[in-house]
Design a protein around this motif. Structure first.
Motif, PDB file in Angstrom:
ATOM      1  N   ARG A 172       0.815  -1.212   0.000  1.00 45.65           N
ATOM      2  CA  ARG A 172       0.000   0.000   0.000  1.00 45.65           C
ATOM      3  C   ARG A 172       0.856   1.274   0.000  1.00 45.65           C
ATOM      4  NH1 ARG A 172      -5.595   1.020   1.231  1.00 45.65           N
ATOM      5  NH2 ARG A 172      -5.808   3.002   2.265  1.00 45.65           N
ATOM      6  N   TYR A 173       1.985   1.221   0.700  1.00 47.06           N
ATOM      7  CA  TYR A 173       2.864   2.388   0.836  1.00 47.06           C
ATOM      8  C   TYR A 173       4.311   1.978   0.536  1.00 47.06           C
ATOM      9  CZ  TYR A 173      -1.173   4.198   3.357  1.00 47.06           C
ATOM     10  OH  TYR A 173      -2.438   4.590   3.702  1.00 47.06           O
ATOM     11  N   PRO A 174       4.633   1.777  -0.736  1.00 44.68           N
ATOM     12  CA  PRO A 174       6.001   1.348  -1.068  1.00 44.68           C
ATOM     13  C   PRO A 174       6.999   2.501  -0.889  1.00 44.68           C
ATOM     14  CG  PRO A 174       4.746   1.711  -3.061  1.00 44.68           C
ATOM     15  CD  PRO A 174       3.792   1.909  -1.912  1.00 44.68           C
ATOM     16  N   GLY A 175       8.149   2.186  -0.388  1.00 45.52           N
ATOM     17  CA  GLY A 175       9.219   3.174  -0.301  1.00 45.52           C
ATOM     18  C   GLY A 175       9.112   4.128   0.866  1.00 45.52           C
ATOM     19  N   LYS A 176      10.238   4.779   1.107  1.00 48.68           N
ATOM     20  CA  LYS A 176      10.340   5.765   2.177  1.00 48.68           C
ATOM     21  C   LYS A 176      10.544   7.137   1.550  1.00 48.68           C
ATOM     22  CE  LYS A 176      12.548   2.280   4.980  1.00 48.68           C
ATOM     23  NZ  LYS A 176      13.772   1.725   5.469  1.00 48.68           N
ATOM     24  N   HIS A 177      10.238   8.169   2.297  1.00 46.12           N
ATOM     25  CA  HIS A 177      10.451   9.527   1.796  1.00 46.12           C
ATOM     26  C   HIS A 177      11.920   9.919   1.935  1.00 46.12           C
ATOM     27  CE1 HIS A 177      10.896  11.276   5.775  1.00 46.12           C
ATOM     28  NE2 HIS A 177       9.870  10.536   6.164  1.00 46.12           N
ATOM     29  N   ALA A 178      12.286  11.018   1.335  1.00 47.68           N
ATOM     30  CA  ALA A 178      13.670  11.494   1.369  1.00 47.68           C
ATOM     31  C   ALA A 178      13.827  12.730   2.257  1.00 47.68           C
ATOM     32  CB  ALA A 178      14.136  11.802  -0.055  1.00 47.68           C
ATOM     33  N   ILE A 179      12.845  12.996   3.107  1.00 50.92           N
ATOM     34  CA  ILE A 179      12.859  14.200   3.950  1.00 50.92           C
ATOM     35  C   ILE A 179      13.523  13.830   5.277  1.00 50.92           C
ATOM     36  CG2 ILE A 179      11.425  16.004   4.986  1.00 50.92           C
ATOM     37  CD1 ILE A 179       9.295  15.025   2.822  1.00 50.92           C
ATOM     38  N   THR A 180      14.843  13.746   5.274  1.00 51.80           N
ATOM     39  CA  THR A 180      15.549  13.236   6.448  1.00 51.80           C
ATOM     40  C   THR A 180      16.291  14.307   7.235  1.00 51.80           C
ATOM     41  OG1 THR A 180      17.422  12.658   5.051  1.00 51.80           O
ATOM     42  CG2 THR A 180      15.799  10.926   5.473  1.00 51.80           C
ATOM     43  N   THR A 181      16.473  15.487   6.656  1.00 56.28           N
ATOM     44  CA  THR A 181      17.167  16.549   7.392  1.00 56.28           C
ATOM     45  C   THR A 181      16.149  17.523   7.984  1.00 56.28           C
ATOM     46  OG1 THR A 181      17.344  18.051   5.503  1.00 56.28           O
ATOM     47  CG2 THR A 181      19.118  16.412   5.778  1.00 56.28           C
ATOM     48  N   GLU A 182      16.585  18.234   8.972  1.00 58.09           N
ATOM     49  CA  GLU A 182      15.700  19.222   9.609  1.00 58.09           C
ATOM     50  C   GLU A 182      15.329  20.333   8.620  1.00 58.09           C
ATOM     51  OE1 GLU A 182      15.840  19.656  13.650  1.00 58.09           O
ATOM     52  OE2 GLU A 182      16.001  17.486  13.535  1.00 58.09           O
ATOM     53  N   LYS A 238      11.331   9.464  10.116  1.00 57.27           N
ATOM     54  CA  LYS A 238      12.357   9.786   9.119  1.00 57.27           C
ATOM     55  C   LYS A 238      12.401   8.714   8.037  1.00 57.27           C
ATOM     56  CE  LYS A 238      16.024  12.470  11.285  1.00 57.27           C
ATOM     57  NZ  LYS A 238      17.428  12.454  11.690  1.00 57.27           N
ATOM     58  N   GLU A 239      12.048   7.486   8.405  1.00 58.36           N
ATOM     59  CA  GLU A 239      12.129   6.357   7.479  1.00 58.36           C
ATOM     60  C   GLU A 239      10.758   5.798   7.120  1.00 58.36           C
ATOM     61  OE1 GLU A 239      14.925   3.475   8.816  1.00 58.36           O
ATOM     62  OE2 GLU A 239      16.419   4.981   9.318  1.00 58.36           O
ATOM     63  N   ALA A 240       9.739   6.564   7.333  1.00 56.89           N
ATOM     64  CA  ALA A 240       8.367   6.117   7.065  1.00 56.89           C
ATOM     65  C   ALA A 240       7.958   6.488   5.639  1.00 56.89           C
ATOM     66  CB  ALA A 240       7.419   6.773   8.060  1.00 56.89           C
ATOM     67  N   PRO A 241       6.886   5.884   5.174  1.00 52.10           N
ATOM     68  CA  PRO A 241       6.324   6.340   3.887  1.00 52.10           C
ATOM     69  C   PRO A 241       5.876   7.798   3.995  1.00 52.10           C
ATOM     70  CG  PRO A 241       5.465   4.180   4.472  1.00 52.10           C
ATOM     71  CD  PRO A 241       6.214   4.689   5.675  1.00 52.10           C
ATOM     72  N   GLU A 242       6.015   8.530   2.911  1.00 53.05           N
ATOM     73  CA  GLU A 242       5.683   9.962   2.901  1.00 53.05           C
ATOM     74  C   GLU A 242       4.250  10.269   3.323  1.00 53.05           C
ATOM     75  OE1 GLU A 242       4.118  13.676   1.491  1.00 53.05           O
ATOM     76  OE2 GLU A 242       3.645  11.734   0.609  1.00 53.05           O
ATOM     77  N   PRO A 243       3.249   9.465   2.949  1.00 56.68           N
ATOM     78  CA  PRO A 243       1.884   9.806   3.392  1.00 56.68           C
ATOM     79  C   PRO A 243       1.728   9.863   4.914  1.00 56.68           C
ATOM     80  CG  PRO A 243       1.800   8.247   1.586  1.00 56.68           C
ATOM     81  CD  PRO A 243       3.242   8.344   1.999  1.00 56.68           C
ATOM     82  N   PHE A 244       2.488   9.043   5.657  1.00 57.61           N
ATOM     83  CA  PHE A 244       2.395   9.081   7.122  1.00 57.61           C
ATOM     84  C   PHE A 244       3.015  10.368   7.663  1.00 57.61           C
ATOM     85  CE2 PHE A 244       2.643   4.170   7.095  1.00 57.61           C
ATOM     86  CZ  PHE A 244       1.351   4.102   6.633  1.00 57.61           C
TER      87      PHE A 244
END
Length: 167
Positions: free
Chosen positions: A35-45, A109-115
Motif C-alpha cells: 500500500r505504501y512502497p518506499g520511504k520519503h527522502a525528507i531526512t534533514t531538519e 524519518k524512514e516512514a512512507p511519505e503519506p504518514f
C-alpha cells in the motif's frame, strides 16, 4: 486484545479483528509495503522545515509563524505521541513574543511519505485549533482529504514496527 494492538483502542471491533488476523498471519508488513512502497527522502531538519512550510503556505498563510520544525527522538517514548506542537510565549522587554514549534517523532524519518504528511497536517492544524474537536478534524481533512485513512494506517505502521522490533 493483543497488547501491540493498543494503537487501535477505540476502533470498531470488526476492524480490530481484521488487523489481528493480518498480524497473526504475518502479513501486516507485506500489506503496508504494498500500500505504501518506499520511504520519503525528507531526512534533514531543513528538508522537514521546507516540507512543513509548503503545507503552511498553501493552507494556513495567515496563521502564526513557525519558528522551528525538527525531528525528535524522545517524543514517542516520553509523550506517547508522534508529533508535538508547542506554543511558547516569552516576555522581551515590553513585548510578548510567541513561538510555535513542531516536532515529529524520529521514527518517521524512514516512514512512507503519506504518514509524514498526515503528521504534519495534524500538527499544523493545531496552529488554528488547539483541541481535537470537529473543527480540528475538518481542517485536517481540508489539508489532506485521506487524513482519517492515513491516521489509521499510520497506527498499523506503528504496530508493525513494534512487532518487528520484538522478533
Amino acid at each position: 486484545m493483543n497488547p501491540s494492538l493498543r494503537y487501535l483502542n477505540g476502533y470498531p471491533e470488526h476492524l480490530v479483528s481484521q488487523i489481528e488476523r493480518l498480524v497473526e498471519s504475518g502479513k501486516l508488513g507485506a500489506w503496508l509495503t504494498q500500500r505504501y512502497p518506499g520511504k520519503h527522502a525528507i531526512t534533514t531538519e531543513k528538508a522537514l522545515y521546507d516540507y512543513v512550510m509548503g503545507f503552511k503556505n498553501q493552507y494556513l498563510k495567515k496563521s502564526s509563524p513557525i519558528s522551528k520544525v525538527a525531528y525528535d527522538g524522545k517524543i514517542h517514548v516520553v509523550n506517547n505521541a508522534l508529533g508535538l506542537h508547542s506554543f511558547v510565549s516569552r516576555v522581551h522587554g515590553s513585548k510578548l513574543k510567541a513561538k510555535n514549534e513542531i516536532r515529529i517523532a524520529s521514527m518517521f524519518k524512514e516512514a512512507p511519505e503519506p504518514f509524514l504528511r498526515m503528521l504534519v497536517v495534524h500538527e499544523l492544524a493545531h496552529l488554528k485549533e488547539k483541541e481535537h474537536n470537529k473543527a480540528f478534524y475538518q481542517l485536517c481533512c481540508h489539508m489532506e482529504p485521506d487524513y482519517h485513512q492515513l491516521e489509521f494506517d499510520a497506527r498499523l505502521y506503528l504496530i508493525h514496527l513494534e512487532l518487528t522490533k520484538k522478533s
